[in-house]
Structures are given as C-alpha cells and as structure tokens.
Design an enzyme around this catalytic site. Structure first.
Site, PDB file in Angstrom:
ATOM      1  CG  HIS A  56      18.971  41.801 -11.235  1.00 16.84           C
ATOM      2  ND1 HIS A  56      18.411  43.009 -10.941  1.00 16.84           N
ATOM      3  CD2 HIS A  56      20.308  42.039 -11.353  1.00 16.84           C
ATOM      4  CE1 HIS A  56      19.357  43.951 -10.893  1.00 16.84           C
ATOM      5  NE2 HIS A  56      20.514  43.386 -11.136  1.00 16.84           N
TER       6      HIS A  56
ATOM      7  CE  LYS B 271      29.320  40.236 -13.493  1.00 13.51           C
ATOM      8  NZ  LYS B 271      28.461  40.910 -14.464  1.00 13.51           N
TER       9      LYS B 271
ATOM     10  CE  LYS C 165      23.111  44.749  -8.159  1.00 12.40           C
ATOM     11  NZ  LYS C 165      23.541  44.269  -9.247  1.00 12.40           N
TER      12      LYS C 165
ATOM     13  CG  ASP D 235      25.987  41.254  -9.601  1.00 10.64           C
ATOM     14  OD1 ASP D 235      25.726  42.426  -9.278  1.00 10.64           O
ATOM     15  OD2 ASP D 235      26.296  40.922 -10.764  1.00 10.64           O
TER      16      ASP D 235
ATOM     17  CG  HIS E 153      18.787  47.222 -14.357  1.00 15.21           C
ATOM     18  ND1 HIS E 153      19.597  46.603 -13.458  1.00 15.21           N
ATOM     19  CD2 HIS E 153      19.116  46.702 -15.556  1.00 15.21           C
ATOM     20  CE1 HIS E 153      20.386  45.756 -14.079  1.00 15.21           C
ATOM     21  NE2 HIS E 153      20.121  45.791 -15.369  1.00 15.21           N
TER      22      HIS E 153
HETATM   23  C1  BG6 Z   1      23.699  44.479 -12.720  1.00 12.85           C
HETATM   24  C2  BG6 Z   1      24.792  43.615 -12.187  1.00 12.85           C
HETATM   25  O1  BG6 Z   1      22.753  44.759 -11.735  1.00 12.85           O
HETATM   26  O2  BG6 Z   1      23.070  43.816 -13.811  1.00 12.85           O
HETATM   27  C3  BG6 Z   1      25.806  43.342 -13.267  1.00 12.85           C
HETATM   28  O3  BG6 Z   1      25.427  44.265 -11.076  1.00 12.85           O
HETATM   29  C4  BG6 Z   1      25.129  42.727 -14.473  1.00 12.85           C
HETATM   30  O4  BG6 Z   1      26.840  42.492 -12.781  1.00 12.85           O
HETATM   31  C5  BG6 Z   1      23.938  43.564 -14.908  1.00 12.85           C
HETATM   32  O5  BG6 Z   1      26.086  42.672 -15.518  1.00 12.85           O
HETATM   33  C6  BG6 Z   1      23.144  42.840 -15.971  1.00 12.85           C
HETATM   34  O6  BG6 Z   1      22.098  43.642 -16.432  1.00 12.85           O
HETATM   35  P1  BG6 Z   1      22.128  44.282 -17.890  1.00 12.85           P
HETATM   36  O7  BG6 Z   1      20.810  44.971 -17.989  1.00 12.85           O
HETATM   37  O8  BG6 Z   1      23.305  45.200 -17.919  1.00 12.85           O
HETATM   38  O9  BG6 Z   1      22.288  43.127 -18.814  1.00 12.85           O
END
Ligand code: BG6
Length: 458
Positions: free
Chosen positions: A236, A335, A144, A231, A174
C-alpha cells in the site's frame, strides 16, 4: 458497458459480479457492504451477483448473508432489490474448470470475477481458467498479495495476460480506491502554490506513516507469513508514495496516472542501498491498547515465533529522478500501537534567510495530509499575537470530508465498468516486490535486529 452515474437513463446494461470465495470473511466484511452502498448511491446500476464458495449454502442462505451485509450500510433502493431477487450461490470447487464453466455460463452480463481467495487457491483457479473459454470482456480482480516476490509476480502476470488483456486485470489495492488519491491529485495539480515547490529544491523529506491500534485480529494464517513490510509497505504505502511523487498526469481515467506512478516505482530504491541503515523492524510484546489487554504477538494463536515476523516496519527510499534526488521518503506502519496515526508529512526546507531581528524557533513549514478521515494541515511560521518580532507557529487545517463511496465501493465500480483506472498495473506489481527485496533478504540474514515494543506504546 454499464451506464455511468448521470448518463443515459434508458435501460442500463447488467454486469455480472462473480465472487469466488463468497463464503469468506473478505466478502461479508468488505465486498458486500461496499456493493450495497454502491447500489444505493447509483440506483440505476444493474448488477447480477453470483457467489461461489466452499460452504454448502443454499441460494436462500446466501441471500440472507448478502442482505445482512447490505443492512450494515442501510443499503436500499431499486438496484439493491433487483440484485437481491436474482442473486445465486454455487457451492463449488473454484479450482475445477467444469465448475467454473457452470458459474460463468450463468452470467447474463459481462462478468467481473473477484478472487476473494487465499493466494494458493487463486493460483489454482487461474490455472483452471486456462482450460476454459472466458466470455468476451471478462474482468479479473485479484486481491493482494500479488505473488510473493518479483519472480512470482512476473509469472502471475504472464499467466493472467494469457487469459485476458492487461486492461481487464484489476490488481486491487484498496488504498488506491480511497478518495485520498484524488484528494492528492487535486491538491497538487489544481493549485499553483504547491507544485512549483514539489521537488528536492524545496522539500527536505517526506514521511508516510500508517500506525494502527489494531493488533493481529485472528489473522495469523495470513499475517504471520506476511509481516508489516509486505502487508503495508509493499502493498500500500509505496503506492501512496508513487501518487505523491508522480509527474503531473494529463488526464484522469486513462492510463496516465498508472504510467506516472509506474515511473516513480521504477526509479525507487532503498536509501543508501543498505537495509541495515535504512530499515527497522519490530514486534509487539504484551501490553494494553485502548484499555484492551493484548498478548505478545508471539503468544497470539497461530503465530510461529521462529518466523520472526515483524508487526512494525520502517524503510527509507530514494527516488532517482531530477525532481526527487536527495529527498528521503520514509514509510512506516505498525500494529498494536497506542495511537492511530495515518498521515503523509511533507517537510519543507528552511527559509533561505530569516530577517535578522526576528526571534523564536522557526521550524520549516510542514504540510500534513491525513488519511481516513481525509484532512490536511499546513504548519507555518507567522509573527502572530504578542511581540511582533517573535515568530510563532500556526496551523491552517481543512477537512476533505468522506468520499461518496467506501474504498471497496470505488474498486467495485471500476471493476464493473471495466475501468480499473487506479488498480495496480502488472509492471508496477513486480516493481513493488523488486523495491522491498533487498530489505527482505537482509532481514532473512538477520542484519537488522528485530526490536520489540509493548502493545499500546508510541
Ligand atoms: C490491509 C492490511 O490491506 O489494510 C491490514 O492487510 C491493514 O493489515 C489494512 O489493517 C489497513 O487499511 P484500512 O483501510 O483498514 O485502514
């Protein structure tokens, strides 16, 4: 193509993993440790690793980078050793067709090309790939953000499908690599007690929350142009919602799940069709998280405060279907918050009639599904200890335990085996942008105030 775990122990086929952007942060921080873990877990797998990047590294230097990342996961065993012996690095301009040809012709197995590149560079590389002939079965894996709006995502899809068929394109998310998805599938469809209640008749609302204590972490170049809505919600959480809300798939490992998720996304729109009513945005101010002082987002290096980038986004969506009509799905991520809170909360409707004579607050039942570490808790009303006529609250909890592989390990296994069963389909990638566009437009017009919160607050 490659052998699967537990399948024929004979000579496994080698697959070639080409990482474009091999000298970057994503490669050393996420891809390589996950690859090491995958090879340790599946020692019969044979992978030829080819790195390509802008840094003028030698093969030896690259090998030491791979070894260090593998070491972080204590990777070991025959598959790891075979890979380390043969891995090579190309100091290359990956937007140059000639150089891409050289890299691809060094592949001894079917190539899986991983774009660990900034979106602008990826776009130029995709254009360059059009100039050359790709080996049969080549898989293209893209991180992404996939495009920057629905038009650009559709255009990117068209470009990619001119290179390889859709089932050889892996749009990586992911969150979908997480065992969380399968935990949801198992919980919903391997029990008879949830699915009959999984609809608007019995569910009041659903919240999907992904609050992080992490702040910007030096990612201004990417994040200041993205913000929390793109983001996390666009990339996600809408996909997590799609798994939670989808119709029952017939099988795993085919297109069923992706098709069912696609149907949910096609039916999704902003609640009340109004961003002013159904969305919120905010940015963190200076504060303290876990004892660490955090500067105001606007003061972070590389941030342009005039962009008004949000670090917390919340939006409520409706799913226009028989099953979900009238149920709000609220998605939120922020965040630099005081506490990590990563969970799906399914609130059931109140019981139709609580027998007269029972006392005590009877909040409706609530199912909470925690994401990483995966666990669940079902909050119920019981009569409990003490006065038998008083209702008490109880909680049944279970831990799902960690998956065998890291999320990126699951993703790499899917890519190497040519089975991107959970990756995002082209059409869904466009839908994800379509869903958030009214919010982005409304925020651009300043119809929703940008609130502030101190870093470390709730
Ligand atoms: C990422 C975002 O795809 O996912 C980040 O760009 C975020 O900003 C992260 O912190 C969160 O996923 P995980 O698996 O690291 O908690």
């Amino acid at each position: 193509m490659t052998t699967e775990r537990g399948s024929d122990p004979g000579q496994p086929e080698t697959s070639s993993l080409v990482i474009l952007g091999a000298s970057g942060d994503l490669t050393s921080r996420l891809l390589l440790p996950a690859l090491g873990q995958l090879l340790t877990d599946q020692p019969k797998r044979r992978v030829q690793l080819l790195g390509a990047g802008v840094e003028p590294w030698t093969d030896d230097h690259w090998r030491s980078v791979v070894r260090t990342s593998f070491g972080a996961r204590e990777a070991a065993g025959p598959a790891v050793e075979t890979l380390l012996d043969a891995t090579v690095y190309f100091a290359a301009d990956v937007t140059d067709p000639q150089e891409l040809t050289t890299i691809l012709s060094a592949c001894i197995g079917r190539p899986a090309v991983y774009f660990a590149l900034p979106p602008m560079v990826s776009a130029r590389t995709i254009a360059a790939l059009k100039e050359i002939e790709l080996p049969e079965g080549t898989v293209l894996a893209l991180e992404k953000p996939f495009g920057s709006d629905h038009q650009s995502a559709a255009a990117l899809n068209a470009q990619l499908t001119r290179l390889v068929p859709e089932d050889q394109i892996d749009r990586v998310d992911h969150f979908l690599g997480n065992s969380t998805v399968f935990n949801l599938v198992g919980l919903r469809f391997a029990n008879r007690i949830f699915e009959p209640l999984w609809n608007s008749q019995h569910i009041e609302r659903v919240d999907i929350v992904y609050d992080e204590t992490l702040a910007l972490e030096g990612r201004a170049r990417y994040y200041d142009n993205a913000g929390a809505l793109r983001d996390m919600i666009q990339s996600h959480l809408l996909l997590v919602m799609a798994v939670l809300a989808m119709e029952p798939p017939s099988r795993i490992g085919t297109g069923d799940i992706r098709e069912a998720m696609g149907a949910v996304l096609r039916a999704t729109r902003l609640w009340g069709d109004s961003a002013a009513v159904s969305s919120r945005r905010a940015v963190y101010d200076a504060g303290t998280v876990d004892g660490r002082p955090i500067p105001a987002y606007a003061d972070e290096p590389g941030v342009n405060p005039a962009r008004n980038t949000e670090t917390l986004a919340e939006a409520t969506f409706a799913i226009d279907s028989w099953r979900w009509a009238g149920v709000p799905f609220t998605l939120r991520s922020g965040k630099a918050l005081g506490e990590k809170r990563r969970e799906i909360v399914v609130r059931f409707k109140p019981a139709q009639h609580i027998p007269i004579g029972l006392t005590g607050a009877a909040e409706p039942a609530k199912l909470r599904i925690f994401l990483g570490p995966d666990a669940m808790s079902l909050e119920l009303n019981i009569n409990g200890p003490g006065d038998p006529l008083t209702i008490d609250r109880t909680e049944m909890t279970a831990e799902f335990g960690p998956g065998a592989l890291l999320a990126y390990g699951e993703i790499l296994a899917g890519i190497l085996d040519g089975k991107p069963s959970l990756s995002v389909r082209g059409e869904a990638a466009v839908e994800l942008w379509r869903i958030v566009t009214p919010i982005l437009d409304s925020w651009d017009r300043d119809e929703v105030p940008l609130e502030t919160y101190p870093a470390g607050s709730a």
